[in-house]
Design an enzyme around this catalytic site. Structure first.
Site, PDB file in Angstrom:
ATOM      1  N   GLY A 199      32.499  40.620  36.021  1.00 18.00           N
ATOM      2  CA  GLY A 199      31.872  40.258  37.356  1.00 18.00           C
ATOM      3  C   GLY A 199      31.135  41.448  37.929  1.00 18.00           C
ATOM      4  CD  GLU A 209      24.703  46.204  30.575  1.00 20.14           C
ATOM      5  OE1 GLU A 209      24.798  46.452  29.727  1.00 20.14           O
ATOM      6  OE2 GLU A 209      25.013  45.919  31.576  1.00 20.14           O
ATOM      7  CE  LYS A 245      38.909  59.253  43.207  1.00 23.99           C
ATOM      8  NZ  LYS A 245      38.042  59.756  42.138  1.00 23.99           N
ATOM      9  NE  ARG A 275      38.517  61.995  45.309  1.00 28.11           N
ATOM     10  CZ  ARG A 275      37.244  62.007  44.768  1.00 28.11           C
ATOM     11  NH1 ARG A 275      36.069  62.327  45.306  1.00 28.11           N
ATOM     12  NH2 ARG A 275      37.269  62.631  43.933  1.00 28.11           N
ATOM     13  CB  THR A 333      65.371  11.232  43.448  1.00 29.56           C
ATOM     14  OG1 THR A 333      63.758  12.418  43.082  1.00 29.56           O
ATOM     15  CG2 THR A 333      66.140  11.657  42.424  1.00 29.56           C
ATOM     16  CD  GLU A 392      53.325  15.552  39.145  1.00 28.42           C
ATOM     17  OE1 GLU A 392      54.633  14.689  38.639  1.00 28.42           O
ATOM     18  OE2 GLU A 392      53.897  16.092  38.617  1.00 28.42           O
TER      19      GLU A 392
END
Lengths: 484, 108
Positions: free
Chosen positions: A53, A78, A224, A226, A292, A318
């Site tokens: 990505g 590219e 990183k 800075r 239950t 469910e």
């Protein structure tokens, strides 16, 4: 090597008091991770394997800036520009109109693979093109995608590095905020260039992709920055139909608010056991064996909330909406009016249908649009089927935290397999962020199978910690009062 | 592969093609050393192989970046073969004439 210009001087530790200027990426979640955005007039490296990505992220940055009227240039060595435009259209980004307005320029710089080389050369051609475009567009941002393809022409590692350094310096001197993308690779030649890129950049963002249990998840990690703090964790992200969406895991835990005022559970006798009811903006966990009555208990609350005019979002992992509505109807909980009036929204989806990030993205999007006061997750245990245990945990953790941040009450049901519910609470590892825990379980009495519940935790509540028998009737759940 | 060294023809094996049919554009960057070298080398190649009859245009990308953009000239110096109609690019200061000669299949 050319000297670093003055613009880079604030990198030294002694001048760190100078507030680093940042630019928002506009990418959902990324600016929080970067504590504000990318460093202005500095270089950011966006690295990752193929298909992680990088291009989309870099393009989204320029797109979001361009929408704000700030011009940017995207150079790729590219991808074909048509493919880039096509991709963008799937996100609903109209690049062509921004290009027309002079806010965006996408340059697919083709390098003929059969190009012949005779003697020495340098990147002045590219600089001339960029210079022309930067000047005419008054551009402030530039993305250079897959620069390694161009640098490969030099065929000498040292030369590649020098040209890269010179190009970068030139861009910084021109006042540009630079994003370079690079493929990470096991290839030694590329990785040596990569190491240099990593050193050269002020901010490094790595993208990665793992496949666990057949579900692929993309991750982002800032390694990183800075002169700035940032969120160090690996953050999962998803490429949605609107672009990139990232939810940081770590940031949310710090923002817990205390539970709000009392909130009726929908079962008056249970409110007594809870010391008044649930709490607004808290997380409630209802755990128990199949049958239950976990879903019934959760929906007793739904009905009560909707009757008060509050919006509820119900996530059913469910059963379908139809099944859920008719099952509830059989125990006297009629959800249909709430659905009709738009107070209740049910999202029924199979956990397996999407990856965790997609699920989360769609849920968060619905939360933003529907603005519910309460959310039901039925069942949290089903989320294991989204992926591995770890993925289910991340998913629930982030969902519950996001809800807490937005003052949304969460009721999650949890299906246990063992006869005793209590032991499995830690199974999914969420215990630490749950405010109220209720166990539902079977017990035997006089050769009858009966049900009882226990309020096992009630943060901020005066709870009564003793088992109380209850029955499931056609009027919902009713507690059976023991004769004193 | 890119250097194309193995495919370069050897001197003495070439057959002449009409020099006037050769048209080249040399893209340079200002008076940058490699650009100056390329100009010199091209003049010399033209004189030595094409009897000075090849049509040569020189474009300074610093003055006209659009020409560079149109022709994907990312590096300089860079030679574009217009005639014969190959539209091939030869990059570099042309220190090795054989690259150009092989590209246009020029034979003495």
């Amino acid at each position: 090597m050319p000297d670093k210009k003055k613009t880079a001087s604030s990198k030294t530790p002694d001048s760190r008091v100078v507030r680093l200027s940042k630019v928002k990426t506009g990418i959902y979640g990324l600016d929080e991770i970067l504590h504000g955005g990318l460093p202005t007039n500095r270089t950011t490296l966006l690295s990752g394997g193929p298909g992680t990505g990088k291009s989309v992220m870099a393009l989204e940055f320029l797109y979001r800036r361009a929408l704000e009227g700030e011009a940017g240039i995207y150079v790729t060595f590219e991808e074909r520009t048509e493919a880039l435009h096509q991709n963008a259209l799937t996100f609903g980004w109209n690049l062509a109109s921004l290009e027309k307005a002079g806010k965006l320029f996408i340059y697919g710089a083709r390098i003929d693979p059969k190009v012949t080389i005779s003697g020495d050369f340098d990147l002045k051609g590219l600089l001339a093109i960029l210079n022309g475009k930067i000047t005419s567009m008054k551009a402030s941002f530039i993305v250079i995608d897959a620069l390694d393809v161009l640098l490969g022409l030099f065929d000498k590692p040292l030369r590649e590095r020098n040209e890269l350094y010179a190009l970068n310096n030139w861009l910084i001197e021109r006042g540009m905020t630079v994003v370079l993308t690079a493929k990470t690779s096991a290839d030694k030649k590329i990785s040596s260039l990569y190491d240099f890129l990593d050193y050269m950049a002020d901010c490094v963002i790595q993208l990665d992709q793992h496949i666990v249990s057949n579900i692929s998840t993309k991750y982002l990690r800032v390694t990183k920055y800075r002169g700035s703090d940032f969120i160090h964790n690996e953050c999962p992200f998803v490429i949605t139909e609107d672009g990139i969406s990232i939810t940081a895991i770590s940031r949310v835990t710090l923002r817990h608010r205390p539970p709000g005022p009392l909130l009726p559970s929908g079962v008056p006798e249970l409110d007594d056991l809870l010391g008044g009811g649930y709490r607004r903006n808290s997380s409630i966990f209802i755990s128990g064996n199949p049958g239950t009555g976990k879903t019934i208990l959760a929906n007793s609350f739904v009905l009560a909330a909707c009757n008060r005019g509050e919006k509820v979002l119900s996530l059913s992992f469910e059963e379908s909406q139809e099944t859920l509505v008719s099952t509830m109807l059989s125990v006297g909980i009629d959800l249909r009016p709430a659905l009709r009036q738009g107070r209740l929204m049910i999202i029924a989806s199979m956990p397996e249908a999407r990856g965790a990030e997609e699920h989360l993205y769609h849920i968060l999007k619905t939360i933003n649009e529907f603005k519910p006061k309460h959310i039901i997750i039925d069942a949290a245990s089903s989320c294991r089927r989204i992926g591995a245990e770890r993925i289910a945990f991340d998913f629930l953790f982030r969902l519950i935290n996001t809800c807490k941040e937005r003052d949304i009450t969460v009721i999650a049901t949890n299906q246990t397999k063992g006869f005793r519910a209590g032991q499995e609470i830690s199974g999914i590892g969420l215990s630490s962020i749950l405010d109220i825990i209720i166990f539902l379980e079977y017990f035997e009495r006089d050769e009858h199978l009966c049900r009882r519940l226990l309020v096992a935790r009630g943060t901020g509540l005066k709870i009564q910690s003793h088992y109380t028998e209850y029955r499931i009737t056609d009027r919902g759940i009713e507690l059976v009062h023991k004769p004193e | 592969m890119r250097k194309g060294k193995d495919t370069s023809p050897k001197k003495g094996q070439r057959n002449p093609i009409p020099e006037k049919e050769i048209e080249l554009i040399l893209f340079v960057a200002d008076d940058e050393p490699n650009s100056l070298k390329a100009k010199e080398n091209l003049v010399e190649i033209n004189r030595h192989y094409f009897k000075g009859k090849a049509k040569i245009r020189i474009v300074d990308v610093m003055e006209d970046f659009r020409k560079a953009l149109e022709n994907d000239v990312l590096v300089t110096p860079c030679l574009l073969v217009v005639q014969p109609p190959l539209r091939s690019l030869i990059i570099g200061n042309l220190s090795d004439p054989n690259q150009l000669l092989a590209t246009i299949k020029f034979k003495e």
